[in-house]
Design a protein around this motif. Structure first.
Motif, PDB file in Angstrom:
ATOM      1  N   GLY A   1       0.823  -1.216  -0.034  1.00  0.00           N
ATOM      2  CA  GLY A   1       0.054   0.006  -0.227  1.00  0.00           C
ATOM      3  C   GLY A   1       0.884   1.304   0.010  1.00  0.00           C
ATOM      4  N   ARG A   2       0.236   2.146   0.258  1.00  0.00           N
ATOM      5  CA  ARG A   2       1.006   3.699   0.278  1.00  0.00           C
ATOM      6  C   ARG A   2       0.629   4.337   1.417  1.00  0.00           C
ATOM      7  NH1 ARG A   2       0.287   6.369  -5.892  1.00  0.00           N
ATOM      8  NH2 ARG A   2       1.336   4.679  -7.076  1.00  0.00           N
ATOM      9  N   LEU A   3       1.706   5.158   1.860  1.00  0.00           N
ATOM     10  CA  LEU A   3       1.609   5.924   3.084  1.00  0.00           C
ATOM     11  C   LEU A   3       0.686   7.133   2.642  1.00  0.00           C
ATOM     12  CD1 LEU A   3       2.654   6.237   6.184  1.00  0.00           C
ATOM     13  CD2 LEU A   3       4.536   7.445   5.129  1.00  0.00           C
ATOM     14  N   ASN A   4      -0.499   7.587   3.388  1.00  0.00           N
ATOM     15  CA  ASN A   4      -0.950   8.777   3.118  1.00  0.00           C
ATOM     16  C   ASN A   4      -0.500  10.016   3.514  1.00  0.00           C
ATOM     17  OD1 ASN A   4      -1.673   8.647   5.874  1.00  0.00           O
ATOM     18  ND2 ASN A   4      -3.864   8.136   5.508  1.00  0.00           N
ATOM     19  N   ALA A   5      -1.034  11.100   2.918  1.00  0.00           N
ATOM     20  CA  ALA A   5      -0.568  12.438   3.291  1.00  0.00           C
ATOM     21  C   ALA A   5      -0.309  12.804   4.838  1.00  0.00           C
ATOM     22  CB  ALA A   5      -1.749  13.551   2.579  1.00  0.00           C
ATOM     23  N   ASP A   6      -1.100  12.480   5.626  1.00  0.00           N
ATOM     24  CA  ASP A   6      -0.762  12.609   7.129  1.00  0.00           C
ATOM     25  C   ASP A   6      -0.239  11.418   7.652  1.00  0.00           C
ATOM     26  OD1 ASP A   6      -2.981  11.123   7.502  1.00  0.00           O
ATOM     27  OD2 ASP A   6      -4.282  12.568   8.421  1.00  0.00           O
ATOM     28  N   LYS A   7       0.301  10.555   7.332  1.00  0.00           N
ATOM     29  CA  LYS A   7       1.021   9.277   7.787  1.00  0.00           C
ATOM     30  C   LYS A   7       0.049   8.727   8.797  1.00  0.00           C
ATOM     31  CE  LYS A   7       5.284  11.316   5.948  1.00  0.00           C
ATOM     32  NZ  LYS A   7       6.879  11.561   6.647  1.00  0.00           N
ATOM     33  N   SER A   8      -1.221   8.643   8.819  1.00  0.00           N
ATOM     34  CA  SER A   8      -2.344   8.270   9.706  1.00  0.00           C
ATOM     35  C   SER A   8      -2.442   6.624   9.473  1.00  0.00           C
ATOM     36  CB  SER A   8      -3.322   8.904   9.974  1.00  0.00           C
ATOM     37  OG  SER A   8      -4.033   8.905   8.746  1.00  0.00           O
ATOM     38  N   ASN A   9      -2.245   6.061   8.033  1.00  0.00           N
ATOM     39  CA  ASN A   9      -2.715   4.873   7.829  1.00  0.00           C
ATOM     40  C   ASN A   9      -1.727   3.693   7.953  1.00  0.00           C
ATOM     41  OD1 ASN A   9      -1.109   5.712   5.817  1.00  0.00           O
ATOM     42  ND2 ASN A   9      -2.381   4.609   4.198  1.00  0.00           N
ATOM     43  N   VAL A  10      -0.664   3.732   9.050  1.00  0.00           N
ATOM     44  CA  VAL A  10       0.362   2.721   8.818  1.00  0.00           C
ATOM     45  C   VAL A  10      -0.196   1.522   9.860  1.00  0.00           C
ATOM     46  CG1 VAL A  10       2.594   2.424  10.040  1.00  0.00           C
ATOM     47  CG2 VAL A  10       1.896   4.561   8.989  1.00  0.00           C
ATOM     48  N   ILE A  11       0.292   0.276   9.519  1.00  0.00           N
ATOM     49  CA  ILE A  11       0.087  -1.070  10.086  1.00  0.00           C
ATOM     50  C   ILE A  11       1.572  -1.652  10.268  1.00  0.00           C
ATOM     51  CG2 ILE A  11      -0.730  -3.407  10.195  1.00  0.00           C
ATOM     52  CD1 ILE A  11      -3.367  -2.213   9.039  1.00  0.00           C
ATOM     53  N   VAL A  12       1.722  -1.910  11.216  1.00  0.00           N
ATOM     54  CA  VAL A  12       3.388  -2.696  11.447  1.00  0.00           C
ATOM     55  C   VAL A  12       2.884  -3.945  11.962  1.00  0.00           C
ATOM     56  CG1 VAL A  12       5.537  -2.946  12.608  1.00  0.00           C
ATOM     57  CG2 VAL A  12       4.376  -0.812  12.293  1.00  0.00           C
ATOM     58  N   TYR A  13       3.279  -5.120  11.035  1.00  0.00           N
ATOM     59  CA  TYR A  13       3.211  -6.504  11.288  1.00  0.00           C
ATOM     60  C   TYR A  13       4.147  -7.421  11.142  1.00  0.00           C
ATOM     61  CZ  TYR A  13       0.562 -10.695   9.216  1.00  0.00           C
ATOM     62  OH  TYR A  13       0.295 -12.129   8.990  1.00  0.00           O
ATOM     63  N   PRO A  14       4.931  -7.573  12.381  1.00  0.00           N
ATOM     64  CA  PRO A  14       6.333  -8.299  12.404  1.00  0.00           C
ATOM     65  C   PRO A  14       6.146  -9.639  12.007  1.00  0.00           C
ATOM     66  CG  PRO A  14       6.042  -6.935  14.585  1.00  0.00           C
ATOM     67  CD  PRO A  14       4.523  -7.062  13.775  1.00  0.00           C
ATOM     68  N   THR A  15       7.306 -10.269  11.945  1.00  0.00           N
ATOM     69  CA  THR A  15       7.348 -11.751  11.621  1.00  0.00           C
ATOM     70  C   THR A  15       7.573 -12.725  12.789  1.00  0.00           C
ATOM     71  OG1 THR A  15       9.846 -11.595  11.309  1.00  0.00           O
ATOM     72  CG2 THR A  15       8.460 -11.415   9.289  1.00  0.00           C
ATOM     73  N   TRP A  16       7.385 -13.922  12.679  1.00  0.00           N
ATOM     74  CA  TRP A  16       7.224 -15.137  13.686  1.00  0.00           C
ATOM     75  C   TRP A  16       8.410 -15.897  13.498  1.00  0.00           C
ATOM     76  CZ3 TRP A  16       6.776 -19.487  10.843  1.00  0.00           C
ATOM     77  CH2 TRP A  16       6.325 -19.504   9.437  1.00  0.00           C
ATOM     78  N   TYR A  17       8.645 -16.912  14.678  1.00  0.00           N
ATOM     79  CA  TYR A  17       9.741 -17.792  14.405  1.00  0.00           C
ATOM     80  C   TYR A  17      10.056 -18.456  13.103  1.00  0.00           C
ATOM     81  CZ  TYR A  17      13.010 -21.413  15.960  1.00  0.00           C
ATOM     82  OH  TYR A  17      13.987 -22.252  16.107  1.00  0.00           O
ATOM     83  N   SER A  18      11.274 -18.060  12.801  1.00  0.00           N
ATOM     84  CA  SER A  18      11.787 -18.858  11.447  1.00  0.00           C
ATOM     85  C   SER A  18      11.014 -18.127  10.221  1.00  0.00           C
ATOM     86  CB  SER A  18      11.525 -20.422  11.506  1.00  0.00           C
ATOM     87  OG  SER A  18      10.393 -20.874  10.921  1.00  0.00           O
ATOM     88  N   GLY A  19       9.971 -17.321  10.613  1.00  0.00           N
ATOM     89  CA  GLY A  19       9.154 -16.915   9.244  1.00  0.00           C
ATOM     90  C   GLY A  19       9.752 -15.626   8.728  1.00  0.00           C
ATOM     91  N   GLN A  20       9.594 -15.365   7.383  1.00  0.00           N
ATOM     92  CA  GLN A  20      10.255 -14.300   6.601  1.00  0.00           C
ATOM     93  C   GLN A  20       9.010 -13.265   6.111  1.00  0.00           C
ATOM     94  OE1 GLN A  20      13.097 -15.703   3.750  1.00  0.00           O
ATOM     95  NE2 GLN A  20      14.878 -15.816   5.445  1.00  0.00           N
ATOM     96  N   HIS A  21       9.162 -12.255   5.640  1.00  0.00           N
ATOM     97  CA  HIS A  21       8.063 -11.400   5.306  1.00  0.00           C
ATOM     98  C   HIS A  21       7.096 -12.029   4.439  1.00  0.00           C
ATOM     99  CE1 HIS A  21      10.939 -10.961   2.130  1.00  0.00           C
ATOM    100  NE2 HIS A  21       9.961 -10.620   1.361  1.00  0.00           N
TER     101      HIS A  21
END
Length: 353
Positions: free
Chosen positions: A38-58
């Protein structure tokens, strides 16, 4: 975007410079691999951070991202940071001497989230995060985001994970470690070729824990996953899961898992209730009723601490149990469509608040 970010296949690498770990080691050329959707909106309010798990990659997080889903790239700018030690970010397998292979430093969830926070602020200029969510070790990082940066994080949704590795979970991981390092080819971490015997043994130890008794009783390995027999499942799925992965990387992340503790840092000084009560975000905690790693009781204790604290953390906590024979794997990586729909619907509801 910072010029220290370079493209690599379907992801990017941020050159973070010298990074000092919680344990006091310096990775002089620390790298954080990440992928965005996706794209970062103008006011940068639409961010989701979704870290990886054991042994997993993105790419192994992508089952929860898609059009019309809670993590919809048409609405949100989704950042999937790869954990240190997973083979893409700085890891035993890709770090030059002297911190290469078995000498790679111990990494904590606190280290991972500190580096991820720097990525968000230094590279993207983000001041607010709409949601942090994650499965398993990704859930552990999610709790850390909420407690370490309460003024920045608006919502968290950890699922099938906990804020601290329990003693029972620690013991399970000791069995995994023993299976892997018991292979003579492991050679104390200085192997010349992959310790395949240890990796296969590790997969078989994992097989009895990743999925519940009901999963095996119902023979879902045959009816849903399509394996011909139990042995076929143990070899084709479980041994096959770990054979392509680097043994030192797996041990690095295992140490991170075992030493995950929301309160074990200078901010909270080991006070676990205090650390949980620092979370002010709207919170959704989702265990699976049959998870053998992270049973609901661990999360129930967390919720009790949060609700006892008063303030936002006492009123903004929703606790929902996933009822599923898939056990820990009810939370990922997308093997059961019904569980995926359930998790997605709950996160969608959280984002609507």
């Amino acid at each position: 975007m910072s010029m220290s970010v370079t493209a690599k296949d379907d992801y990017q690498i941020w050159e973070a410079g010298a990074f000092v770990t919680q344990g006091g080691a310096t990775l002089k050329q620390c790298k954080l691999a990440f992928k965005t959707f996706g794209r970062l909106n103008a006011d940068k309010s639409n961010v989701i951070v979704y870290p990886t798990w054991y042994s997993g990659q993105h790419y192994e997080n992508e089952w929860l991202i898609g059009e019309g889903m809670a993590l919809d790239p048409a609405k949100y700018f989704i950042i999937v940071p790869n954990m240190l030690g997973n083979g893409l970010s700085s890891s035993p397998s890709n770090t030059p001497e002297p911190y290469n292979a078995a000498r790679f430093p111990n990494i904590t969830p606190y280290d991972n989230v500190t580096l991820q926070h720097r990525l968000c602020t230094e590279v993207f200029g983000i001041a607010k995060i709409a949601l942090v969510t994650g499965w398993s070790m990704g859930a552990g990082q999610t709790y850390h985001w909420g407690a370490m940066f309460p003024d920045m994080v608006e919502r968290i949704a950890p699922f099938c994970g906990s804020a601290k590795c329990s003693r029972h979970n620690f013991v399970f991981l000791e069995g995994v470690k023993a299976a892997l390092t018991g292979d003579p080819a492991f050679a104390g971490g200085w192997y010349k070729s992959p310790p395949t015997q240890g990796l296969r043994a590790m997969g078989r130890v994992y097989a009895g824990w990743g999925l519940s008794q009901d999963f095996y009783r119902l023979e879902l390995d045959k009816s849903v996953l399509g394996f011909a027999s139990l042995e076929d499942f143990l070899v084709g799925f479980w041994e096959g899961l770990f054979l392509p992965r680097d043994a030192n990387n797996l041990l690095c992340m295992l140490w991170t898992w075992q030493h995950g503790d929301l309160a074990k840092n200078k901010e909270f000084g080991g006070d676990f209730p205090k650390a949980l009560q620092a979370i002010t975000a709207n919170t959704l905690i989702m265990p699976c009723d049959k998870d053998l790693y992270f049973p609901p009781k661990d999360n129930e204790i967390e919720v009790q601490h949060m609700r006892a604290g008063g303030g936002n953390c006492s009123t903004n906590v929703k606790y929902v149990v996933i009822e599923s024979p898939w056990g820990h794997f009810a939370g990922g990586p997308g093997l059961c469509k019904e569980d995926t729909k359930f998790v997605d619907a709950q996160i969608k509801d959280l984002l609507s608040k």
